[in-house]
Design a protein around this motif. Sequence first.
Motif, PDB file in Angstrom:
ATOM      1  N   LYS A  19       0.827  -1.217   0.000  1.00 33.52           N
ATOM      2  CA  LYS A  19       0.000   0.000   0.000  1.00 33.52           C
ATOM      3  C   LYS A  19       0.858   1.262   0.000  1.00 33.52           C
ATOM      4  O   LYS A  19       0.332   2.378   0.058  1.00 33.52           O
ATOM      5  CB  LYS A  19      -0.934   0.002   1.216  1.00 33.52           C
ATOM      6  CG  LYS A  19      -2.060  -1.015   1.120  1.00 33.52           C
ATOM      7  CD  LYS A  19      -2.770  -1.202   2.449  1.00 33.52           C
ATOM      8  CE  LYS A  19      -3.623  -0.031   2.836  1.00 33.52           C
ATOM      9  NZ  LYS A  19      -4.872   0.059   2.035  1.00 33.52           N
ATOM     10  N   GLY A  20       2.191   1.084  -0.064  1.00 33.57           N
ATOM     11  CA  GLY A  20       3.088   2.225  -0.176  1.00 33.57           C
ATOM     12  C   GLY A  20       3.635   2.759   1.131  1.00 33.57           C
ATOM     13  O   GLY A  20       4.268   3.825   1.154  1.00 33.57           O
ATOM     14  N   TYR A  21       3.449   2.018   2.216  1.00 32.78           N
ATOM     15  CA  TYR A  21       3.984   2.442   3.510  1.00 32.78           C
ATOM     16  C   TYR A  21       5.419   1.951   3.692  1.00 32.78           C
ATOM     17  O   TYR A  21       5.816   0.947   3.101  1.00 32.78           O
ATOM     18  CB  TYR A  21       3.139   1.868   4.656  1.00 32.78           C
ATOM     19  CG  TYR A  21       1.777   2.512   4.829  1.00 32.78           C
ATOM     20  CD1 TYR A  21       1.582   3.529   5.758  1.00 32.78           C
ATOM     21  CD2 TYR A  21       0.678   2.084   4.090  1.00 32.78           C
ATOM     22  CE1 TYR A  21       0.338   4.112   5.941  1.00 32.78           C
ATOM     23  CE2 TYR A  21      -0.571   2.666   4.255  1.00 32.78           C
ATOM     24  CZ  TYR A  21      -0.741   3.673   5.187  1.00 32.78           C
ATOM     25  OH  TYR A  21      -1.968   4.244   5.355  1.00 32.78           O
ATOM     26  N   TYR A  22       6.168   2.657   4.517  1.00 32.86           N
ATOM     27  CA  TYR A  22       7.407   2.119   5.059  1.00 32.86           C
ATOM     28  C   TYR A  22       7.020   1.308   6.285  1.00 32.86           C
ATOM     29  O   TYR A  22       6.278   1.798   7.143  1.00 32.86           O
ATOM     30  CB  TYR A  22       8.378   3.240   5.443  1.00 32.86           C
ATOM     31  CG  TYR A  22       8.958   3.966   4.255  1.00 32.86           C
ATOM     32  CD1 TYR A  22      10.169   3.568   3.706  1.00 32.86           C
ATOM     33  CD2 TYR A  22       8.299   5.055   3.686  1.00 32.86           C
ATOM     34  CE1 TYR A  22      10.714   4.237   2.610  1.00 32.86           C
ATOM     35  CE2 TYR A  22       8.827   5.721   2.589  1.00 32.86           C
ATOM     36  CZ  TYR A  22      10.030   5.304   2.061  1.00 32.86           C
ATOM     37  OH  TYR A  22      10.553   5.961   0.976  1.00 32.86           O
ATOM     38  N   VAL A  23       7.519   0.075   6.364  1.00 39.10           N
ATOM     39  CA  VAL A  23       7.018  -0.847   7.388  1.00 39.10           C
ATOM     40  C   VAL A  23       8.161  -1.356   8.261  1.00 39.10           C
ATOM     41  O   VAL A  23       9.247  -1.686   7.765  1.00 39.10           O
ATOM     42  CB  VAL A  23       6.280  -2.041   6.748  1.00 39.10           C
ATOM     43  CG1 VAL A  23       5.547  -2.852   7.817  1.00 39.10           C
ATOM     44  CG2 VAL A  23       5.287  -1.568   5.679  1.00 39.10           C
ATOM     45  N   PHE A  24       7.894  -1.431   9.559  1.00 38.62           N
ATOM     46  CA  PHE A  24       8.863  -1.899  10.545  1.00 38.62           C
ATOM     47  C   PHE A  24       8.201  -2.932  11.448  1.00 38.62           C
ATOM     48  O   PHE A  24       6.982  -2.924  11.626  1.00 38.62           O
ATOM     49  CB  PHE A  24       9.373  -0.730  11.405  1.00 38.62           C
ATOM     50  CG  PHE A  24       9.928   0.409  10.613  1.00 38.62           C
ATOM     51  CD1 PHE A  24      11.283   0.521  10.380  1.00 38.62           C
ATOM     52  CD2 PHE A  24       9.076   1.380  10.085  1.00 38.62           C
ATOM     53  CE1 PHE A  24      11.796   1.581   9.643  1.00 38.62           C
ATOM     54  CE2 PHE A  24       9.578   2.440   9.350  1.00 38.62           C
ATOM     55  CZ  PHE A  24      10.945   2.539   9.122  1.00 38.62           C
ATOM     56  N   THR A  25       8.999  -3.799  12.022  1.00 37.71           N
ATOM     57  CA  THR A  25       8.478  -4.789  12.966  1.00 37.71           C
ATOM     58  C   THR A  25       9.088  -4.562  14.345  1.00 37.71           C
ATOM     59  O   THR A  25      10.188  -4.008  14.478  1.00 37.71           O
ATOM     60  CB  THR A  25       8.800  -6.228  12.512  1.00 37.71           C
ATOM     61  OG1 THR A  25      10.226  -6.378  12.394  1.00 37.71           O
ATOM     62  CG2 THR A  25       8.147  -6.525  11.165  1.00 37.71           C
ATOM     63  N   GLU A  26       8.334  -4.979  15.367  1.00 35.28           N
ATOM     64  CA  GLU A  26       8.818  -4.971  16.752  1.00 35.28           C
ATOM     65  C   GLU A  26       9.374  -3.606  17.168  1.00 35.28           C
ATOM     66  O   GLU A  26      10.554  -3.453  17.478  1.00 35.28           O
ATOM     67  CB  GLU A  26       9.887  -6.061  16.949  1.00 35.28           C
ATOM     68  CG  GLU A  26       9.358  -7.473  16.832  1.00 35.28           C
ATOM     69  CD  GLU A  26       8.372  -7.830  17.936  1.00 35.28           C
ATOM     70  OE1 GLU A  26       8.577  -7.398  19.085  1.00 35.28           O
ATOM     71  OE2 GLU A  26       7.384  -8.532  17.643  1.00 35.28           O
ATOM     72  N   GLN A  27       8.487  -2.614  17.174  1.00 34.41           N
ATOM     73  CA  GLN A  27       8.884  -1.265  17.574  1.00 34.41           C
ATOM     74  C   GLN A  27       8.147  -0.854  18.841  1.00 34.41           C
ATOM     75  O   GLN A  27       6.950  -1.095  18.980  1.00 34.41           O
ATOM     76  CB  GLN A  27       8.558  -0.264  16.454  1.00 34.41           C
ATOM     77  CG  GLN A  27       9.294  -0.517  15.157  1.00 34.41           C
ATOM     78  CD  GLN A  27      10.781  -0.308  15.294  1.00 34.41           C
ATOM     79  OE1 GLN A  27      11.243   0.675  15.880  1.00 34.41           O
ATOM     80  NE2 GLN A  27      11.559  -1.234  14.746  1.00 34.41           N
ATOM     81  N   PHE A  28       8.879  -0.231  19.767  1.00 35.31           N
ATOM     82  CA  PHE A  28       8.247   0.236  20.990  1.00 35.31           C
ATOM     83  C   PHE A  28       7.362   1.432  20.668  1.00 35.31           C
ATOM     84  O   PHE A  28       7.835   2.440  20.145  1.00 35.31           O
ATOM     85  CB  PHE A  28       9.287   0.614  22.047  1.00 35.31           C
ATOM     86  CG  PHE A  28       8.679   0.902  23.387  1.00 35.31           C
ATOM     87  CD1 PHE A  28       8.303  -0.135  24.212  1.00 35.31           C
ATOM     88  CD2 PHE A  28       8.466   2.201  23.795  1.00 35.31           C
ATOM     89  CE1 PHE A  28       7.723   0.117  25.458  1.00 35.31           C
ATOM     90  CE2 PHE A  28       7.889   2.470  25.028  1.00 35.31           C
ATOM     91  CZ  PHE A  28       7.518   1.421  25.861  1.00 35.31           C
ATOM     92  N   ALA A  29       6.075   1.308  20.989  1.00 33.22           N
ATOM     93  CA  ALA A  29       5.092   2.329  20.623  1.00 33.22           C
ATOM     94  C   ALA A  29       4.311   2.770  21.858  1.00 33.22           C
ATOM     95  O   ALA A  29       3.228   2.266  22.134  1.00 33.22           O
ATOM     96  CB  ALA A  29       4.146   1.810  19.547  1.00 33.22           C
ATOM     97  N   GLY A  30       4.861   3.668  22.602  1.00 32.83           N
ATOM     98  CA  GLY A  30       4.154   4.243  23.734  1.00 32.83           C
ATOM     99  C   GLY A  30       4.101   3.356  24.954  1.00 32.83           C
ATOM    100  O   GLY A  30       4.837   3.535  25.914  1.00 32.83           O
ATOM    101  N   MET A  31       3.226   2.356  24.932  1.00 37.54           N
ATOM    102  CA  MET A  31       3.024   1.507  26.101  1.00 37.54           C
ATOM    103  C   MET A  31       3.106   0.030  25.731  1.00 37.54           C
ATOM    104  O   MET A  31       2.349  -0.804  26.232  1.00 37.54           O
ATOM    105  CB  MET A  31       1.675   1.828  26.754  1.00 37.54           C
ATOM    106  CG  MET A  31       1.542   3.280  27.179  1.00 37.54           C
ATOM    107  SD  MET A  31       0.038   3.659  28.072  1.00 37.54           S
ATOM    108  CE  MET A  31       0.373   2.884  29.659  1.00 37.54           C
ATOM    109  N   GLY A  32       4.004  -0.300  24.841  1.00 34.30           N
ATOM    110  CA  GLY A  32       4.190  -1.691  24.442  1.00 34.30           C
ATOM    111  C   GLY A  32       4.953  -1.779  23.136  1.00 34.30           C
ATOM    112  O   GLY A  32       5.242  -0.765  22.500  1.00 34.30           O
ATOM    113  N   ARG A  33       5.260  -3.006  22.738  1.00 35.05           N
ATOM    114  CA  ARG A  33       6.019  -3.235  21.510  1.00 35.05           C
ATOM    115  C   ARG A  33       5.074  -3.713  20.414  1.00 35.05           C
ATOM    116  O   ARG A  33       4.526  -4.811  20.493  1.00 35.05           O
ATOM    117  CB  ARG A  33       7.130  -4.261  21.756  1.00 35.05           C
ATOM    118  CG  ARG A  33       8.119  -4.380  20.597  1.00 35.05           C
ATOM    119  CD  ARG A  33       9.322  -5.206  20.991  1.00 35.05           C
ATOM    120  NE  ARG A  33      10.137  -4.534  21.994  1.00 35.05           N
ATOM    121  CZ  ARG A  33      11.045  -3.608  21.717  1.00 35.05           C
ATOM    122  NH1 ARG A  33      11.268  -3.236  20.467  1.00 35.05           N
ATOM    123  NH2 ARG A  33      11.753  -3.051  22.680  1.00 35.05           N
TER     124      ARG A  33
END
Length: 224
Positions: A19-33
Amino acid sequence: MRIRERELTQHVFKYYRNKGYYVFTEQFAGMGRADIVAIRLDPSEVNKRLKHRIKGLPLRTIIRLLSALDKEVLSIKELASALNFSESYIKKVINMINPLYIEKIVTKDKIVKVRKIADYKPFTKEVITVEVKVDDWRSGLFQADMYTYASHKSYLAISMRGFRKIPKPVLEWCKKKGIGVLVIDEKGSVNEVISARKIGPKSLLSYYRLTESLWNNMFGNYLK
């Protein structure tokens, strides 16, 4: 057939990449991974940062520094005193963000002062977080909700088998809450059955921290 969360994550990764996004796995996002973080870039901010070779930024200090400069022009000594840092550290931070957010002014008395020219701005236009589960929709929805502290939209991605176990009132709650639901079928196709709404980021600092981490992932080696 055994369903593995890792395989589901790969399908969601490809879904957003296509869909044209840059995608990452296992990233800490505020209050969890988060299992998946998908972003769209702000080309203007990316170009500014690359032009001035902006590396990872000490966010708390920069936000406090820019806030101190909201209404007045201050010397490095005055900034150091106001923020309770050494003058050498303040100089280091100023060099990081000059001329992106601030500019230096030399007075008639040859005192270097600092003026804010722009607020801090992340390099992303959109950040989506996804929690991937095989069956455990309860913890998946809880985690997806927590990720909205650092993202604009958040999804639960779940196998078709797991999706069939979610009660209808829970799906209605997702619609009202703004949490999206992605379903991965046996062939690996990802279908958006409930669209997420932009309900975050609930914490700007968490959002900024996530985006700065992603900046380092994308451009850290280039900017060394």
